[in-house]
Design a protein around this motif. Sequence first.
Motif, PDB file in Angstrom:
ATOM      1  N   ASP A  71       0.139   7.863  -5.514  1.00 55.70           N
ATOM      2  CA  ASP A  71      -1.383   8.796  -5.316  1.00 55.70           C
ATOM      3  C   ASP A  71      -0.731  10.215  -4.926  1.00 55.70           C
ATOM      4  O   ASP A  71      -1.136  11.390  -5.422  1.00 55.70           O
ATOM      5  CB  ASP A  71      -2.092   8.021  -4.520  1.00 55.70           C
ATOM      6  CG  ASP A  71      -2.997   7.045  -4.978  1.00 55.70           C
ATOM      7  OD1 ASP A  71      -2.858   6.878  -6.022  1.00 55.70           O
ATOM      8  OD2 ASP A  71      -3.530   6.274  -4.099  1.00 55.70           O
ATOM      9  N   GLN A 125       0.437   4.550  -2.183  1.00 60.44           N
ATOM     10  CA  GLN A 125       0.146   5.787  -1.544  1.00 60.44           C
ATOM     11  C   GLN A 125       1.118   6.879  -2.035  1.00 60.44           C
ATOM     12  O   GLN A 125       0.692   7.927  -2.379  1.00 60.44           O
ATOM     13  CB  GLN A 125       0.333   5.571  -0.227  1.00 60.44           C
ATOM     14  CG  GLN A 125       0.178   6.888   0.726  1.00 60.44           C
ATOM     15  CD  GLN A 125       0.520   6.951   2.143  1.00 60.44           C
ATOM     16  OE1 GLN A 125       1.793   6.489   2.539  1.00 60.44           O
ATOM     17  NE2 GLN A 125      -0.428   7.329   3.035  1.00 60.44           N
ATOM     18  N   LYS A 137       0.646  -1.274  -0.015  1.00 60.10           N
ATOM     19  CA  LYS A 137       0.064   0.113  -0.082  1.00 60.10           C
ATOM     20  C   LYS A 137       0.852   1.235  -0.111  1.00 60.10           C
ATOM     21  O   LYS A 137       0.397   2.161  -0.669  1.00 60.10           O
ATOM     22  CB  LYS A 137      -0.910   0.006   1.350  1.00 60.10           C
ATOM     23  CG  LYS A 137      -2.129  -1.066   1.005  1.00 60.10           C
ATOM     24  CD  LYS A 137      -3.001  -0.918   2.279  1.00 60.10           C
ATOM     25  CE  LYS A 137      -4.322  -1.970   2.204  1.00 60.10           C
ATOM     26  NZ  LYS A 137      -5.248  -1.911   3.220  1.00 60.10           N
ATOM     27  N   TRP A 138       2.212   1.284   0.487  1.00 60.22           N
ATOM     28  CA  TRP A 138       2.790   2.661   0.915  1.00 60.22           C
ATOM     29  C   TRP A 138       3.289   2.820  -0.681  1.00 60.22           C
ATOM     30  O   TRP A 138       3.510   4.153  -0.778  1.00 60.22           O
ATOM     31  CB  TRP A 138       4.053   2.304   1.698  1.00 60.22           C
ATOM     32  CG  TRP A 138       5.245   1.588   1.138  1.00 60.22           C
ATOM     33  CD1 TRP A 138       5.447   0.270   1.183  1.00 60.22           C
ATOM     34  CD2 TRP A 138       6.355   2.080   0.293  1.00 60.22           C
ATOM     35  NE1 TRP A 138       6.642  -0.003   0.899  1.00 60.22           N
ATOM     36  CE2 TRP A 138       7.269   1.097   0.118  1.00 60.22           C
ATOM     37  CE3 TRP A 138       6.624   3.212  -0.002  1.00 60.22           C
ATOM     38  CZ2 TRP A 138       8.423   1.021  -0.549  1.00 60.22           C
ATOM     39  CZ3 TRP A 138       7.761   3.674  -0.654  1.00 60.22           C
ATOM     40  CH2 TRP A 138       8.724   2.593  -0.949  1.00 60.22           C
ATOM     41  N   LYS A 153      -3.605  13.862   5.252  1.00 58.05           N
ATOM     42  CA  LYS A 153      -3.646  12.383   4.835  1.00 58.05           C
ATOM     43  C   LYS A 153      -2.263  11.779   4.355  1.00 58.05           C
ATOM     44  O   LYS A 153      -2.286  10.733   4.101  1.00 58.05           O
ATOM     45  CB  LYS A 153      -4.559  12.216   3.637  1.00 58.05           C
ATOM     46  CG  LYS A 153      -6.039  12.837   3.783  1.00 58.05           C
ATOM     47  CD  LYS A 153      -6.860  12.656   2.636  1.00 58.05           C
ATOM     48  CE  LYS A 153      -8.189  13.159   2.709  1.00 58.05           C
ATOM     49  NZ  LYS A 153      -8.832  13.093   1.385  1.00 58.05           N
ATOM     50  N   GLN A 154      -1.230  12.492   5.281  1.00 57.00           N
ATOM     51  CA  GLN A 154       0.241  12.037   4.629  1.00 57.00           C
ATOM     52  C   GLN A 154       0.644  10.691   5.582  1.00 57.00           C
ATOM     53  O   GLN A 154       1.899  10.933   5.754  1.00 57.00           O
ATOM     54  CB  GLN A 154       1.185  13.108   4.531  1.00 57.00           C
ATOM     55  CG  GLN A 154       1.016  14.046   3.596  1.00 57.00           C
ATOM     56  CD  GLN A 154       2.243  15.051   3.387  1.00 57.00           C
ATOM     57  OE1 GLN A 154       2.360  15.882   4.426  1.00 57.00           O
ATOM     58  NE2 GLN A 154       2.908  15.238   2.226  1.00 57.00           N
TER      59      GLN A 154
END
Length: 283
Positions: A91, A88, A84-85, A156-157
């Motif tokens: 994104d 992220q 996921k990182w 959101k970081q």
Amino acid sequence: MAFSHLRSKAFNHGRSLSFPSKPHPSTSQFDEKIFIIRGSEASCSSLSSMNNRLNGLKNLYTNIDDLLLLPHIQQIISQEGDNKWVDQLLDGYISLLDACTTAKDLVSHTKHDVQGLLFALRRKDLNGIHCYLTSRKKSKKMIQKSLKNLRSFTSKQNVLALDKDEQTLALMYMLKEAESVTITMFEFLLSYVTASKAQARQSRWSLVSKMMRNKKVSYERDLNEFEKIDDFLQMSIEEVQVEELMPHLKEMESSIQNLEEGFECLFRKLIRTKVFLLNILNH
């Protein structure tokens, strides 16, 4: 910062990966560039100093591209491709590109406003000055909305997957740190452009009429470039020739042009870095 030691340890010692015995120069350069950019935040008090800080960001992303060319860095990213990182991080680059585009567009809009005001002052065109004041008011609203979006992005970081090994964590935090200083730069610039004092203002047209009669305005030394213009057009006017504002506006126009070009260059560098990451993941 808290992860400086972790980063140093990670890039000096390997577990499952074959890391070099000494940190690559790009790693040390990254720390130096981050330190310079962070240190420049307190002294960023003019458009020219913001141009210097923007140049620092461009150099930082050039340095990141150099890091992404290193085999052991590519190995970390390729092995983490399904996590996921990484998603992220990608994104985050999309958000950075959007924010950079917004900042560049607003800077371009501001440049046109300043050019229009210069033209209006030369012609002593009251309608042109009114157009500048109206456009600036709209720009401030647009910028406030952009700042809200940036602050929402900042909140959101959160970095995911903190159970990773030290090498992966070090890389994660380097890339997130670059993302953080970039967003901070965008926020600072947009806040700078909107800077103005909350003061009682005269009737716009009575004040412009005074200006057209070659009255004067006093500048406080701690005002930024935009506040000086705001004060000139919206505060009480004392004995100063209107022409004294012209060199100030011309200098602003040049500095804003440099910022516009700088954001265009930074945008291309962000795209390049994102492409590097995607190429690593696809191989």
